[in-house]
Scaffold this active site. Sequence first.
Site, PDB file in Angstrom:
ATOM      1  N   ALA A  65       0.866  -1.176   0.000  1.00 53.81           N
ATOM      2  CA  ALA A  65       0.000   0.000   0.000  1.00 53.81           C
ATOM      3  C   ALA A  65       0.905   1.229   0.000  1.00 53.81           C
ATOM      4  O   ALA A  65       2.047   1.164   0.458  1.00 53.81           O
ATOM      5  CB  ALA A  65      -0.881  -0.008   1.232  1.00 53.81           C
ATOM      6  N   GLY A 108       0.463  -4.984   0.901  1.00 55.65           N
ATOM      7  CA  GLY A 108      -0.754  -5.070   0.085  1.00 55.65           C
ATOM      8  C   GLY A 108      -0.468  -5.720  -1.264  1.00 55.65           C
ATOM      9  O   GLY A 108      -1.362  -6.331  -1.859  1.00 55.65           O
ATOM     10  N   GLU A 111      -0.645  -9.334  -0.691  1.00 53.94           N
ATOM     11  CA  GLU A 111      -2.063  -9.676  -0.470  1.00 53.94           C
ATOM     12  C   GLU A 111      -2.834  -9.686  -1.790  1.00 53.94           C
ATOM     13  O   GLU A 111      -3.697 -10.541  -2.010  1.00 53.94           O
ATOM     14  CB  GLU A 111      -2.667  -8.683   0.532  1.00 53.94           C
ATOM     15  CG  GLU A 111      -2.078  -8.890   1.933  1.00 53.94           C
ATOM     16  CD  GLU A 111      -2.359  -7.757   2.901  1.00 53.94           C
ATOM     17  OE1 GLU A 111      -2.200  -6.578   2.524  1.00 53.94           O
ATOM     18  OE2 GLU A 111      -2.753  -8.056   4.046  1.00 53.94           O
ATOM     19  N   GLU A 131       4.699  -5.054   6.907  1.00 51.30           N
ATOM     20  CA  GLU A 131       3.950  -3.981   7.580  1.00 51.30           C
ATOM     21  C   GLU A 131       4.466  -3.701   8.989  1.00 51.30           C
ATOM     22  O   GLU A 131       4.427  -2.584   9.475  1.00 51.30           O
ATOM     23  CB  GLU A 131       2.452  -4.353   7.645  1.00 51.30           C
ATOM     24  CG  GLU A 131       1.726  -4.305   6.307  1.00 51.30           C
ATOM     25  CD  GLU A 131       1.750  -5.611   5.543  1.00 51.30           C
ATOM     26  OE1 GLU A 131       2.611  -6.488   5.831  1.00 51.30           O
ATOM     27  OE2 GLU A 131       0.900  -5.768   4.634  1.00 51.30           O
TER      28      GLU A 131
END
Length: 257
Positions: A65, A108, A111, A131
């Site tokens: 992200a 992300g 993911e 993260e």
Amino acid sequence: MGYQHILVSAEEKIGILRMNRPNVLNALNQVSMEEIVHALEAFDADDSISCIVLTGSEKAWAAGADITEMADATAIEMLYRDQFAQWERIKRIHKPIIGAVSGYALGGGCELAMLCDILIASETAKFGQPEIRVGVIPGAGGTQRLTRIVGKSRAMEMVLTGEMMSADEAYQRGLVSKVVPVEVVVDEAVALARRIASQPPLAVRLAKESVLKAYETSLSEGLEFERKNFYLLFASEDQKEGMQAFKEKRDPRWQGK
Ligand code: CO8
């Protein structure tokens, strides 16, 4: 819709979506996620497309992200952004999504890779959930999907240290189907997409749903779900055609109905 952060093309029955924010290693901001979901849904609704290939660049599939976009957000702002509604929409894409992963697939990005139905990795692919190093934890399924794929101990190690997994290990642990040289990773994914696109579309759709159900349910419920889908295909012309063609020793002609 004109896209800012992705490139979209189609080759025969294959839709190809390439993440394209090179300056930030394809970090996923809100606009790129909106565009990815929009393009996936457009391919899903397009009758001329049977299978989707999602890829990034040689250096990065996606490095997570977009940290700069999140850095100053409050918890309430994050909640109202409701970004995960988009991730839920990716789960509802019916056509198979093949991820062709090179370089960083982090946070992300990892993911998003795990939301694909099949992953082909290049030798340079690196998977990770870093993260923890920026003070948070995975938010788009990393603690759940990675754990189901590689097991508790290795997933825990990756989530708690942020260390990356190589492409070879990802293959050994079943995270990806195949590891190939970086120059051919998209070609391999497209070739696989073509093989899937030559199968009967209804059966492909119900097969994908059935395999994904294995992640969501008990074995007995999953078996029941599979059986209902199996019976349902006997209502299709493609089942009649497929079995007739087998008996007549000829290639089937699929109609998707
Ligand atoms: N967000 C924003 N910018 C990024 C990101 C990112 N995730 N990753 C890299 N960039 C930028 C860098 O800031 C740099 O920009 P600039 O040139 O302007 O300084 C540029 O991309 C190139 O990066 P580096 O210079 O750092 O390249 P290196 O080759 O030295 O390092 C790494 C590559 C190791 C990938 C490194 O960039 C890195 O560690 N990136 C961050 C990885 C990370 O922590 N990802 C997890 C983010 S948190 C997350 O994903 C939570 C998911 C929640 C759900 C999703 C909701 C959408």
